[in-house]
Design an enzyme around this catalytic site. Structure first.
Site, PDB file in Angstrom:
ATOM      1  N   SER A  55      84.954  45.903   3.882  1.00  0.00           N
ATOM      2  CA  SER A  55      86.169  45.441   3.207  1.00  0.00           C
ATOM      3  C   SER A  55      87.043  44.571   4.113  1.00  0.00           C
ATOM      4  CB  SER A  55      86.965  46.676   2.762  1.00  0.00           C
ATOM      5  OG  SER A  55      88.322  46.350   2.570  1.00  0.00           O
ATOM      6  N   GLY A  56      87.374  43.394   3.632  1.00  0.00           N
ATOM      7  CA  GLY A  56      88.270  42.520   4.393  1.00  0.00           C
ATOM      8  C   GLY A  56      89.629  43.163   4.582  1.00  0.00           C
ATOM      9  N   LEU A  57      90.084  43.841   3.550  1.00  0.00           N
ATOM     10  CA  LEU A  57      91.380  44.517   3.654  1.00  0.00           C
ATOM     11  C   LEU A  57      91.325  45.598   4.739  1.00  0.00           C
ATOM     12  CD1 LEU A  57      94.239  45.257   2.654  1.00  0.00           C
ATOM     13  CD2 LEU A  57      93.159  46.745   0.953  1.00  0.00           C
ATOM     14  N   ASP A  67      95.726  40.963   5.288  1.00  0.00           N
ATOM     15  CA  ASP A  67      94.448  40.522   4.718  1.00  0.00           C
ATOM     16  C   ASP A  67      94.651  39.134   4.120  1.00  0.00           C
ATOM     17  OD1 ASP A  67      91.932  40.431   3.591  1.00  0.00           O
ATOM     18  OD2 ASP A  67      92.461  41.703   1.877  1.00  0.00           O
ATOM     19  N   ASP A  94      82.415  41.699   2.208  1.00  0.00           N
ATOM     20  CA  ASP A  94      83.504  40.921   1.618  1.00  0.00           C
ATOM     21  C   ASP A  94      83.728  39.725   2.544  1.00  0.00           C
ATOM     22  OD1 ASP A  94      85.911  39.957   0.713  1.00  0.00           O
ATOM     23  OD2 ASP A  94      87.073  41.749   1.221  1.00  0.00           O
ATOM     24  N   ASP A  96      85.696  37.098   1.834  1.00  0.00           N
ATOM     25  CA  ASP A  96      86.911  36.396   1.437  1.00  0.00           C
ATOM     26  C   ASP A  96      86.553  35.100   0.683  1.00  0.00           C
ATOM     27  OD1 ASP A  96      88.547  38.394   2.513  1.00  0.00           O
ATOM     28  OD2 ASP A  96      88.228  37.588   4.520  1.00  0.00           O
ATOM     29  N   GLU A 123      85.124  34.821  -2.879  1.00  0.00           N
ATOM     30  CA  GLU A 123      86.050  34.757  -4.010  1.00  0.00           C
ATOM     31  C   GLU A 123      86.537  33.328  -4.225  1.00  0.00           C
ATOM     32  OE1 GLU A 123      88.248  37.666  -1.688  1.00  0.00           O
ATOM     33  OE2 GLU A 123      90.102  36.589  -2.119  1.00  0.00           O
ATOM     34  N   LYS A 129      93.026  32.715   1.864  1.00  0.00           N
ATOM     35  CA  LYS A 129      93.343  33.550   0.712  1.00  0.00           C
ATOM     36  C   LYS A 129      94.433  34.562   1.057  1.00  0.00           C
ATOM     37  CE  LYS A 129      92.048  37.569   1.073  1.00  0.00           C
ATOM     38  NZ  LYS A 129      90.860  38.265   0.664  1.00  0.00           N
ATOM     39  N   ASN A 131      95.367  38.715  -0.018  1.00  0.00           N
ATOM     40  CA  ASN A 131      94.803  39.893  -0.694  1.00  0.00           C
ATOM     41  C   ASN A 131      95.251  39.929  -2.153  1.00  0.00           C
ATOM     42  OD1 ASN A 131      95.323  42.921  -1.608  1.00  0.00           O
ATOM     43  ND2 ASN A 131      93.540  42.869  -0.253  1.00  0.00           N
ATOM     44  N   SER A 132      94.349  40.293  -3.025  1.00  0.00           N
ATOM     45  CA  SER A 132      94.580  40.189  -4.470  1.00  0.00           C
ATOM     46  C   SER A 132      95.755  41.034  -4.968  1.00  0.00           C
ATOM     47  CB  SER A 132      93.315  40.607  -5.214  1.00  0.00           C
ATOM     48  OG  SER A 132      92.223  39.846  -4.753  1.00  0.00           O
ATOM     49  N   ARG A 167      83.077  36.110  -6.792  1.00  0.00           N
ATOM     50  CA  ARG A 167      84.217  36.932  -7.229  1.00  0.00           C
ATOM     51  C   ARG A 167      85.220  36.075  -7.995  1.00  0.00           C
ATOM     52  NH1 ARG A 167      87.438  40.766  -3.027  1.00  0.00           N
ATOM     53  NH2 ARG A 167      89.574  40.349  -3.703  1.00  0.00           N
ATOM     54  N   HIS A 198      87.623  40.768 -10.782  1.00  0.00           N
ATOM     55  CA  HIS A 198      88.664  41.558 -10.126  1.00  0.00           C
ATOM     56  C   HIS A 198      89.888  41.604 -11.032  1.00  0.00           C
ATOM     57  CE1 HIS A 198      90.115  43.941  -7.016  1.00  0.00           C
ATOM     58  NE2 HIS A 198      90.542  43.045  -6.126  1.00  0.00           N
TER      59      HIS A 198
HETATM   60  C1  SPV Z   1      88.794  44.206   0.039  1.00  0.00           C
HETATM   61  O1  SPV Z   1      88.478  45.382   0.136  1.00  0.00           O
HETATM   62  O2  SPV Z   1      89.113  43.535   1.016  1.00  0.00           O
HETATM   63  C2  SPV Z   1      88.801  43.545  -1.257  1.00  0.00           C
HETATM   64  C3  SPV Z   1      89.001  44.341  -2.431  1.00  0.00           C
HETATM   65  O3  SPV Z   1      88.713  42.361  -1.280  1.00  0.00           O
HETATM   66  S1  SPV Z   1      90.643  44.417  -2.745  1.00  0.00           S
HETATM   67  O4  SPV Z   1      91.373  44.652  -1.555  1.00  0.00           O
HETATM   68  O5  SPV Z   1      90.741  45.501  -3.715  1.00  0.00           O
HETATM   69  O6  SPV Z   1      91.027  43.147  -3.329  1.00  0.00           O
HETATM   70 MG    MG Z   2      88.944  41.436   0.496  1.00  0.00          MG
END
Ligand code: SPV
Ligand code: MG
Length: 531
Positions: A55-57, A67, A94, A96, A123, A129, A131-132, A167, A198
């Protein structure tokens, strides 16, 4: 992988990508969990997840940065690769927005593929980017641009296995369902192996609607972070193939660590947290300590089981060992397979003592030096009297002899000096020739008349034999007397211990006097003459 093991099996014929594709080919939903290091990946694997989401986050948070594409591709790849190396289940990375444009994506694909990653997700956001789930700027890339990245990704991969997940961030950016479906279809046509829809609302409905309206065979991936009431089974029944629990390990860790740290400070000790934190045994297990121990037994010779040697004070003062002789003797010991050498000659050691030798200081007799040496657990101890120089060939034979106590016995005829230590052996002599008794001979007595051999200054002891030797040295100490190695061997023979002998006729020399030492040094350096 079974719950009891923690490390990837050594040989896996199928690649991680093949294994992920197999999971996709089976009926039912595939569940993977987010992690940001191999420990988290192992916890996900142990818990029974089908794979790991790099996970990028999580990785960004673990590095204390937002992130928002702050970390470089190399940093994120390093973490993903270390996780892939630590688990058997596939790792989905992930990536990004692909770290730049299509060129960056192509490089990224090669690197992730080489690191054994099963799938990458990119994505359709503009680089860099955000974080979503962060309110505010969520900029989407034009469809054509993102399709270019997907086509570039498929072009770059060397093997067909690696899956490229496209994504869709249209619902995150507020562009609506039609845009999400339009983008998903374009991405599938551009070559994506799966699309990830997402969403960030509390209701799963937008995602369920997407799944209802999705017409293509391309599998759909979902991330139920905010719409968490729906089960993975329900999402699977609705048409999702892969469910990512993206950041729950990170969040669980934050709560647990924060609570533990505060409790410790509040109570001023750790008693209150001990039953809430993993025991060290669990840590060792997750690290793969049990596997390492198995490998240790299989591949590593424990240091203790290697033979060690010590040069112990002889009968004469001062020590006859010159720097040249000590150097040569140490080399002979090493050639016979000994790695650790201690020097405890009675006189002053030459200032230039051989490299990597330990010094047992201040011992004027062998008994003192023997007591200074630690007991041995499994390795042999070879003791060499400082008034002898012994070459590697007899030392090697001595080390190979076995038995608890074995001495080197010179049985050459008629060459014994007046100051020799006579040995009585049970091998059979006939008119100056000798027949061995089979397993080597046994020492039946030390000193006196009628001996057929001479102690050649070296003896080897098993851990049990060395313990007996220490006991003999201890007794000598208790009586206030000093003892040479020959004295201690006499004690062992007289005390009823089995003392074996390796019979030799050459390969050693006495160093009783300074003249002996000078002569030996001359011979060894090619400058002396045979007397
Ligand atoms: C991550 O885990 O880095 C994701 C998923 O991209 S989220 O954070 O839910 O967007
Ligand atoms: Mg991510």
């Amino acid at each position: 992988m079974s719950a009891a093991t923690t490390e990837a099996s050594p040989v896996s014929v199928r690649s991680a990508a093949d294994r992920l594709r197999e999971l996709f080919a089976r009926p039912g939903v595939v569940r993977i969990a987010g992690a940001h290091n191999p420990l988290g990946a192992r916890l996900a694997e142990r818990a029974g997840f089908d794979g790991v989401w790099s996970s990028g986050l999580e990785v960004s948070a673990s590095q204390g940065v937002p992130d928002t594409d702050i970390l470089t591709m190399s940093e994120l790849l390093g973490v993903a690769a270390s996780m892939a190396a630590a688990v058997d289940v596939p790792v989905v990375a992930d990536c990004d927005a692909g770290y730049g444009n299509a060129h960056n994506v192509m490089n990224m694909i090669r690197r992730y593929e080489a690191a054994g990653i099963a799938a990458v997700s990119i994505e359709d956001k503009r680089f860099p980017k955000v974080n979503s789930f962060i309110p505010g700027r969520q900029e989407l890339a034009p469809v054509g641009e993102f399709c270019g990245k997907l086509a570039a990704a498929k072009e770059a991969q060397r093997h067909p296995g690696l899956m490229v997940i496209a994504r869709i961030e249209a619902l995150i950016a507020g562009w609506g369902m039609d845009e999400a479906l339009r983008r998903g279809e374009a991405y599938a046509k551009a070559g994506a192996d799966a699309v990830l829809i997402h969403a960030k609302g509390a209701s799963p409905e937008p995602v369920l609607q997407f799944l209802r309206e999705w017409q293509l065979p391309t599998p759909v991936v979902v991330v139920p972070t905010t719409y968490h009431t729906i089960t993975a089974t329900e999402l699977g029944e609705a048409g999702a193939k892969l469910v990512i629990y993206a950041n729950h390990g990170l969040r669980a860790g934050i709560t647990a660590v924060d609570d533990t740290f505060r409790t410790i400070l509040r109570h001023d000790r750790t008693t209150g947290v001990e039953d809430r934190i993993a025991p060290l045994a669990t840590v060792f297990d997750l690290q793969g300590m049990a596997t390492q121990k198995r490998h240790e037994a299989e591949f590593i010779t424990p240091f203790e089981s290697r033979a060690r040697a010590a040069v112990v004070p002889g009968a004469e003062e001062p020590s006859a060992h010159t720097a040249v002789l000590l150097d040569r003797q140490t080399a002979e010991l090493r050639r016979s397979g000994i790695e650790s050498v201690s020097l405890a000659t009675s006189g002053d050691l030459p200032a230039q003592r051989p490299q990597d030798t330990a010094v047992l200081a201040g011992h004027t007799d062998a008994a003192g030096a023997v007591l200074e040496l630690p007991a041995s657990q499994s390795g042999a101890t070879l003791l060499l009297s400082s008034d002898a120089y012994v070459q590697s060939e007899p030392l090697t034979r001595l080390l190979a002899a076995g038995g608890d106590v074995t001495v080197l016995a010179d049985v050459a005829v008629g060459r014994h000096r007046a100051d020799a230590v006579p040995l009585h052996l049970d091998s059979r002599a006939h008119e100056g020739r000798r027949l061995s008794t089979g397993d080597g001979s046994r020492v039946t007595g030390v000193g006196g008349q009628g001996a057929c051999g001479e102690f050649a200054g070296a003896a080897v002891f098993s851990p049990k034999g060395f313990a007996a030797l220490r006991e003999a040295a201890d007794k000598r100490r208790a009586n206030g007397s000093t003892a040479t190695l020959a004295d201690l061997l006499t004690d062992l023979v007289e005390g009823g211990h089995q003392v074996g002998a390796v019979e030799i006729g050459s390969g050693w020399m006495e160093l009783r006097t300074v003249a002996d030492a000078e002569h030996a040094a001359g011979l060894l350096t090619g400058q002396g003459e045979v007397r």
